[in-house]
Design a protein around this motif. Structure first.
Motif, short mmCIF file in Angstrom:
data_model
loop_
_atom_site.label_atom_id
_atom_site.label_comp_id
_atom_site.label_asym_id
_atom_site.label_seq_id
_atom_site.Cartn_x
_atom_site.Cartn_y
_atom_site.Cartn_z
N PHE A 149 0.83 -1.21 0.00
CA PHE A 149 0.00 0.00 0.00
C PHE A 149 0.87 1.26 0.00
O PHE A 149 0.56 2.23 -0.70
N LYS A 150 1.95 1.25 0.78
CA LYS A 150 2.83 2.41 0.83
C LYS A 150 3.49 2.66 -0.51
O LYS A 150 3.82 3.80 -0.85
N ALA A 151 3.67 1.59 -1.28
CA ALA A 151 4.26 1.71 -2.62
C ALA A 151 3.21 2.05 -3.68
O ALA A 151 3.54 2.18 -4.85
N GLY A 152 1.95 2.17 -3.26
CA GLY A 152 0.89 2.50 -4.19
C GLY A 152 0.29 1.31 -4.91
O GLY A 152 -0.53 1.49 -5.82
N ASP A 153 0.68 0.11 -4.51
CA ASP A 153 0.19 -1.11 -5.17
C ASP A 153 -0.97 -1.67 -4.36
O ASP A 153 -0.82 -2.60 -3.58
N MET A 154 -2.17 -1.13 -4.57
CA MET A 154 -3.34 -1.58 -3.82
C MET A 154 -3.75 -2.99 -4.23
O MET A 154 -4.10 -3.82 -3.37
N ASP A 155 -3.70 -3.27 -5.52
CA ASP A 155 -4.04 -4.62 -6.00
C ASP A 155 -3.15 -5.67 -5.35
O ASP A 155 -3.62 -6.69 -4.83
N GLY A 156 -1.84 -5.40 -5.38
CA GLY A 156 -0.89 -6.36 -4.82
C GLY A 156 -1.04 -6.52 -3.32
O GLY A 156 -0.91 -7.62 -2.79
N GLY A 157 -1.32 -5.41 -2.63
CA GLY A 157 -1.48 -5.48 -1.18
C GLY A 157 -2.67 -6.32 -0.77
O GLY A 157 -2.57 -7.16 0.14
N VAL A 158 -3.80 -6.12 -1.43
CA VAL A 158 -5.01 -6.88 -1.09
C VAL A 158 -4.83 -8.34 -1.46
O VAL A 158 -5.17 -9.24 -0.67
N LEU A 159 -4.27 -8.61 -2.64
CA LEU A 159 -4.06 -10.00 -3.07
C LEU A 159 -3.11 -10.73 -2.13
O LEU A 159 -3.39 -11.87 -1.71
N ASP A 160 -2.00 -10.10 -1.78
CA ASP A 160 -1.05 -10.73 -0.86
C ASP A 160 -1.67 -10.92 0.52
O ASP A 160 -1.42 -11.93 1.19
N GLY A 161 -2.48 -9.95 0.95
CA GLY A 161 -3.14 -10.07 2.24
C GLY A 161 -4.11 -11.24 2.27
O GLY A 161 -4.16 -12.02 3.24
N VAL A 162 -4.88 -11.40 1.20
CA VAL A 162 -5.83 -12.52 1.11
C VAL A 162 -5.09 -13.84 1.13
O VAL A 162 -5.48 -14.79 1.83
#
Length: 306
Positions: A149-162
Motif C-alpha cells: 500500500f505504501k508503494a501505491g500497489d493496492m491490488d498487490g497489497g489486497v491480493l497478498d493479504g488474502v
C-alpha cells in the motif's frame, strides 16, 4: 451506620446512572454511524474503487475456491472514508450486518480498507481466532499489506493479504452438509436477531443473580447483543427504547434482590467471561450470488495504517 448505608446507596445509584448514560451513548453510536454499510452480494465490495476488475475477479475466484474447500468465508470491503468513526467500530458493524462465516462455526474474516483515512483492519470471527490470532493478523497487516500500500500497489497489497490470511486459516475447517445453500439467491437470514437475543437473555439473567458489580457488568455486556437482535426486527429508535426499559427494570429487580437477600452487595467481587454468537441459519450461497452464512465476530483481529 444508616448514614454510611445511605452514602453507599447514593454512590451505587450514581454509578448506575453513569452506566445507563454510557449504554445510551453506545446504542446511539451504533444507530448514528456515519458510514453507510453496503449490502453483501459478493466476496469483494470495492466501494472506494481502488482495485482493478481483473484483480477483483482473481481474488473472488481464490475466495470461492477456499470457501468450497473449508467453508471459511472471507470478504473484502473498501471504503472511501470512515466518516470520523474508528475502523474497529466500523469493522464490527460490517461483520454483524454481513454475518460472515457459518453460524455453527463463525469462521468468517473481514478485510476492511478505508482509503482516505489510510487505515485497514482484519476482523476475525471467533471460530477462527485460534488459527488467525491477533498477532498473526497484525503481522499480515504490517508486514504483508502495508508495504504494498505504501508503494501505491493496492491490488498487490489486497491480493497478498488474502493469500496470507488463507495460508494461516487453511485446514481449520471442512465444509459440512449444513453449510451448503443450494439456492442461487443471496443468502437471507431465516431468523434475524434470534441468536443475539438468546445470548443477551442469558447474560442478563446471569447478571441478575450474580452479586455485586460483576452482575451489573454482565448486564451491561448484554446490551449491545440485545440491541443488535432487536434492531434486526424493528427500527433502531424503538430498539434503543426497549433496551433502556429492560435495563432499568432489571436494575431495580437486581437491586431489590440484593437488598432482600442480605448478601451480595453491589461492590462484591467475582469474575466474568466474554460472549459471542450468530443470528442466522447456516449456509453459503452458490456461485451466482453470495452472502454471509450467519457467523459472528469475536472482536479479534488487528488494525493498521499505511
Amino acid at each position: 451506620m444508616k448514614l454510611e448505608m445511605a452514602e453507599a446507596n447514593s454512590k451505587m445509584n450514581l454509578f448506575m446512572l453513569k452506566s445507563i448514560i454510557i449504554s445510551i451513548f453506545l446504542c446511539f453510536s451504533l444507530q448514528l454511524s456515519a458510514v453507510a454499510i453496503p449490502d453483501l452480494t459478493r466476496q469483494v465490495t470495492d466501494e472506494a474503487q481502488i482495485l482493478s476488475s481483473s484483480t477483483i475477479d482473481h481474488i473472488e475466484g481464490i475466495l470461492k475456491e477456499h470457501e468450497a474447500a473449508t467453508s471459511n468465508q472471507i470478504a473484502i470491503l473498501t471504503l472511501k472514508s470512515l466518516e470520523g468513526d474508528s475502523i474497529e467500530e466500523v469493522a464490527v458493524q460490517v461483520f454483524e450486518k454481513w454475518k460472515l462465516g457459518q453460524k455453527s462455526k463463525s469462521n468468517g474474516v473481514l478485510l476492511l480498507i478505508a482509503v482516505n483515512d489510510r487505515k485497514m483492519r482484519i476482523e476475525v470471527g471467533y471460530g477462527l481466532e485460534g488459527a488467525l490470532t491477533d498477532l498473526q493478523a497484525s503481522r499480515i497487516v504490517k508486514k504483508t499489506i502495508r508495504p504494498k500500500f505504501k508503494a501505491g500497489d493496492m491490488d498487490g497489497g489486497v491480493l497478498d493479504g488474502v493469500n496470507a490470511i488463507i495460508a494461516t486459516i487453511k485446514g481449520e475447517y471442512t465444509p459440512s452438509e449444513s453449510d451448503i445453500d443450494t439456492t442461487t439467491s443471496v443468502f437471507k437470514s431465516k431468523g434475524p436477531g434470534v441468536g443475539s437475543l438468546i445470548y443477551a437473555a442469558i447474560f442478563l439473567l446471569v447478571g441478575l443473580f450474580i452479586p455485586g458489580v460483576v452482575g451489573y457488568l454482565f448486564m451491561l455486556f448484554a446490551l449491545p447483543k440485545l440491541y443488535g437482535g432487536l434492531v434486526a426486527m424493528m427500527a433502531s429508535f424503538f430498539a434503543i427504547i426497549i433496551v433502556l426499559i429492560i435495563f432499568v427494570i432489571l436494575f431495580f429487580i437486581k437491586k431489590s434482590l440484593g437488598g432482600s437477600s442480605g448478601g451480595g452487595g453491589f461492590f462484591d467481587g467475582g469474575g466474568f467471561g466474554g460472549y459471542g454468537g450468530g443470528s442466522s441459519s447456516d449456509g453459503w450461497s452458490s456461485s451466482d450470488s453470495w452472502g454471509g452464512g450467519g457467523g459472528d465476530s469475536g472482536g479479534g483481529g488487528s488494525s493498521g495504517d499505511w
